[in-house]
Design a protein around this motif. Structure first.
Motif, PDB file in Angstrom:
ATOM      1  N   VAL A  73       1.176  -1.230  -0.266  1.00 27.67           N
ATOM      2  CA  VAL A  73      -0.208   0.322  -0.337  1.00 27.67           C
ATOM      3  C   VAL A  73       0.644   1.062   0.087  1.00 27.67           C
ATOM      4  O   VAL A  73       0.382   2.331  -1.135  1.00 27.67           O
ATOM      5  N   ILE A 117      -6.706  -4.595   9.568  1.00 33.36           N
ATOM      6  CA  ILE A 117      -6.089  -4.296   8.645  1.00 33.36           C
ATOM      7  C   ILE A 117      -6.292  -3.172   7.419  1.00 33.36           C
ATOM      8  O   ILE A 117      -5.969  -2.633   7.158  1.00 33.36           O
ATOM      9  N   TRP A 118      -8.083  -2.986   7.885  1.00 34.16           N
ATOM     10  CA  TRP A 118      -8.656  -1.558   6.743  1.00 34.16           C
ATOM     11  C   TRP A 118      -7.702  -0.064   7.514  1.00 34.16           C
ATOM     12  O   TRP A 118      -7.607   0.478   6.834  1.00 34.16           O
ATOM     13  N   VAL A 119      -7.650  -0.281   8.975  1.00 35.53           N
ATOM     14  CA  VAL A 119      -7.236   0.774   9.366  1.00 35.53           C
ATOM     15  C   VAL A 119      -5.989   0.878   9.367  1.00 35.53           C
ATOM     16  O   VAL A 119      -5.460   2.216   9.559  1.00 35.53           O
ATOM     17  N   ALA A 121      -3.890   0.226   7.261  1.00 29.07           N
ATOM     18  CA  ALA A 121      -3.635   0.252   5.494  1.00 29.07           C
ATOM     19  C   ALA A 121      -4.557   1.531   5.499  1.00 29.07           C
ATOM     20  O   ALA A 121      -3.240   2.991   4.733  1.00 29.07           O
ATOM     21  N   THR A 122      -5.785   2.811   5.872  1.00 28.95           N
ATOM     22  CA  THR A 122      -5.844   4.015   5.597  1.00 28.95           C
ATOM     23  C   THR A 122      -3.957   4.765   6.491  1.00 28.95           C
ATOM     24  O   THR A 122      -4.104   5.614   5.845  1.00 28.95           O
TER      25      THR A 122
END
Length: 198
Positions: A73, A117-119, A121-122
């Motif tokens: 990312v 994981i989404w936090v 990656a953000t």
């Protein structure tokens, strides 16, 4: 499984570095002319180094899939930020964002934060924009933007690998403490840049 994947990635990066040595010897127009400058830009700036090592370190600390997702990312989003910088698009507080990346990522490691994981990656993606923009605005006029961009993405990837390698220390309790201590050190370096001490 993780060791085999790590070995493959490491071998691929070594091969890229060996190819880049020959490519950077050429001069004139084209993709190769900016590679060396782009490659060394993140590696020679401590504000970039600590954040990029922290991305790999935090990814290793979080385990799969963060181990590979965060280091993917970051350079992808960083390339978008770099393109914005090359095009002259303004981004406020770039140096502050870069310094904060070291502080925040370092503290996340130091306090063993296990974000979804989404936090994760953000957070990594947001900071990548600032790093990329800085790289893009510092593109030397004589160099190819493509070569420079590929160089800073490869250099960044190598720094992520250093972090991932250090992250394997988390397999032992003493290693976990060492990694958390490294996170604290990264946060301190980021704070030094944030407050103009470094």
């Amino acid at each position: 499984m993780i060791n085999k994947q790590f070995e493959r990635v490491l071998l691929a990066l070594v091969a890229l570095c060996l190819m880049s040595a020959g490519a950077s010897a050429h001069t004139g127009e084209g993709i190769n002319t900016g590679f060396a400058s782009g490659f060394w830009h993140p590696i020679l700036g401590w504000d970039h180094v600590v954040a990029m090592v922290a991305v790999g370190l935090w990814g290793a600390f979080l385990g799969m899939p963060a181990l590979w997702l965060l280091p993917v990312v970051f350079p992808l989003v960083m390339a978008l930020g770099g393109a914005a910088g090359v095009m002259g698009m303004p981004l406020p507080a770039v140096e502050t964002g870069i310094a904060l990346s070291g502080v925040v990522l370092g503290l996340l490691i130091a306090f063993a934060v296990r974000a979804p994981i989404w936090v994760a990656a953000t957070i990594v993606g947001v900071f990548a924009i600032f790093h990329g923009h800085a790289h893009g605005t510092e593109l030397p006029e004589a160099f190819s933007a493509w070569g420079y961009a590929i160089g800073f993405v490869v250099g960044t990837g190598l720094l992520h690998l250093v972090g991932i390698g250090l992250g394997f220390l988390t397999r032992s309790e003493a290693g976990k403490m060492a990694v958390r201590g490294a996170g604290g050190l990264i946060a301190l370096v980021g704070a030094a840049f944030l407050f103009g001490v470094a």
